[in-house]
Design an enzyme around this catalytic site. Structure first.
Site, PDB file in Angstrom:
ATOM      1  N   PHE A   1       1.391   3.593   8.270  1.00 16.17           N
ATOM      2  CA  PHE A   1       0.038   3.766   8.799  1.00 16.17           C
ATOM      3  C   PHE A   1      -0.918   3.223   7.756  1.00 16.17           C
ATOM      4  O   PHE A   1      -0.942   3.676   6.620  1.00 16.17           O
ATOM      5  CB  PHE A   1      -0.240   5.259   9.048  1.00 16.17           C
ATOM      6  CG  PHE A   1      -1.665   5.566   9.405  1.00 16.17           C
ATOM      7  CD1 PHE A   1      -2.198   5.143  10.610  1.00 16.17           C
ATOM      8  CD2 PHE A   1      -2.466   6.288   8.536  1.00 16.17           C
ATOM      9  CE1 PHE A   1      -3.516   5.427  10.941  1.00 16.17           C
ATOM     10  CE2 PHE A   1      -3.781   6.582   8.859  1.00 16.17           C
ATOM     11  CZ  PHE A   1      -4.309   6.155  10.070  1.00 16.17           C
TER      12      PHE A   1
ATOM     13  N   HIS B   1       0.835  -1.202   0.000  1.00 19.94           N
ATOM     14  CA  HIS B   1       0.000   0.000   0.000  1.00 19.94           C
ATOM     15  C   HIS B   1       0.871   1.253   0.000  1.00 19.94           C
ATOM     16  O   HIS B   1       1.879   1.304   0.705  1.00 19.94           O
ATOM     17  CB  HIS B   1      -0.875   0.061   1.261  1.00 19.94           C
ATOM     18  CG  HIS B   1      -1.888  -1.023   1.327  1.00 19.94           C
ATOM     19  ND1 HIS B   1      -3.098  -0.950   0.669  1.00 19.94           N
ATOM     20  CD2 HIS B   1      -1.871  -2.215   1.961  1.00 19.94           C
ATOM     21  CE1 HIS B   1      -3.775  -2.057   0.910  1.00 19.94           C
ATOM     22  NE2 HIS B   1      -3.051  -2.836   1.686  1.00 19.94           N
ATOM     23  N   PRO B   2       0.443   2.265  -0.733  1.00 24.25           N
ATOM     24  CA  PRO B   2       1.132   3.555  -0.592  1.00 24.25           C
ATOM     25  C   PRO B   2       0.740   4.190   0.736  1.00 24.25           C
ATOM     26  O   PRO B   2      -0.315   3.882   1.291  1.00 24.25           O
ATOM     27  CB  PRO B   2       0.590   4.375  -1.769  1.00 24.25           C
ATOM     28  CG  PRO B   2      -0.716   3.753  -2.110  1.00 24.25           C
ATOM     29  CD  PRO B   2      -0.620   2.295  -1.718  1.00 24.25           C
TER      30      PRO B   2
ATOM     31  N   ILE C   1      -4.905   2.233   6.941  1.00 34.58           N
ATOM     32  CA  ILE C   1      -6.286   2.461   7.349  1.00 34.58           C
ATOM     33  C   ILE C   1      -7.180   2.157   6.159  1.00 34.58           C
ATOM     34  O   ILE C   1      -6.803   2.404   5.018  1.00 34.58           O
ATOM     35  CB  ILE C   1      -6.485   3.918   7.836  1.00 34.58           C
ATOM     36  CG1 ILE C   1      -7.886   4.118   8.424  1.00 34.58           C
ATOM     37  CG2 ILE C   1      -6.189   4.919   6.732  1.00 34.58           C
ATOM     38  CD1 ILE C   1      -8.062   5.443   9.163  1.00 34.58           C
TER      39      ILE C   1
ATOM     40  N   ALA D   1      -9.353   3.446   4.084  1.00 30.94           N
ATOM     41  CA  ALA D   1      -9.637   4.852   3.820  1.00 30.94           C
ATOM     42  C   ALA D   1     -10.918   5.078   3.020  1.00 30.94           C
ATOM     43  O   ALA D   1     -11.367   6.214   2.903  1.00 30.94           O
ATOM     44  CB  ALA D   1      -8.461   5.477   3.074  1.00 30.94           C
TER      45      ALA D   1
END
Length: 166
Positions: free
Chosen positions: A123, A70-71, A125, A127
């Protein structure tokens, strides 16, 4: 998986092709291999149940591998090479950051770095549907966690992302 594809398609793929498709949904190689091996799936519910059961049976290294696909929030490039489909999904998932104020984007970048320094991973999440302010608030809150508590929280967010992508 592409929206036009269904379980019949997934179940009929050769194992290596199924692994490749599943890897776009979750960046853990072991998870993708186990998901492909667990086929055929009779229903979407069975697929999602298997996805969660296999995810929670993985270890820290598998979770960290998935996170690297993931970025960072507010960025477009992941730490590991990812497929075009995964890149598109990440862009859609992070749409709440696209029109964020410059100050919010800069704060996200600064706190992303602090998070990664503290926990040793980005991090992560789920989103989808969240605004940049909501993501920033979650980032601030999670920065206060103990590292042992944060890893399963991040893993739960990855699990939510995987379910949406499946």
């Amino acid at each position: 998986m592409q929206p036009a594809h269904d379980l019949t398609w997934l179940n009929s793929l050769p194992a290596t092709e199924a692994e490749k498709e599943l890897l776009q949904c979750c960046g853990s190689t072991r998870w993708a291999k186990q998901m492909a091996a667990a086929r055929p799936y009779a229903t979407i519910e069975a697929l999602l149940t298997s996805a969660n059961e296999l995810w929670w049976a993985l270890d820290r290294n598998d979770w960290l591998e998935a996170f690297r696909s993931h970025p960072k929030i507010g960025e477009k490039k992941a730490a590991e090479p990812i497929s075009t489909q995964a890149r598109q999904w990440s862009g859609q998932e992070q749409a709440g950051v696209a029109n964020a104020a410059q100050e919010t984007v800069e704060t996200l970048a600064k706190l992303n770095q602090a998070y990664e320094e503290k926990f040793g991973f980005i991090f992560i999440i789920c989103a989808t549907g969240k605004t940049s302010v909501e993501m920033l608030s979650a980032l601030r809150e999670r920065l206060g966690h103990d590292p042992a508590d944060e890893l399963p929280i991040a893993a739960a967010e990855q699990s939510k992302i995987t379910v949406l992508r499946l």
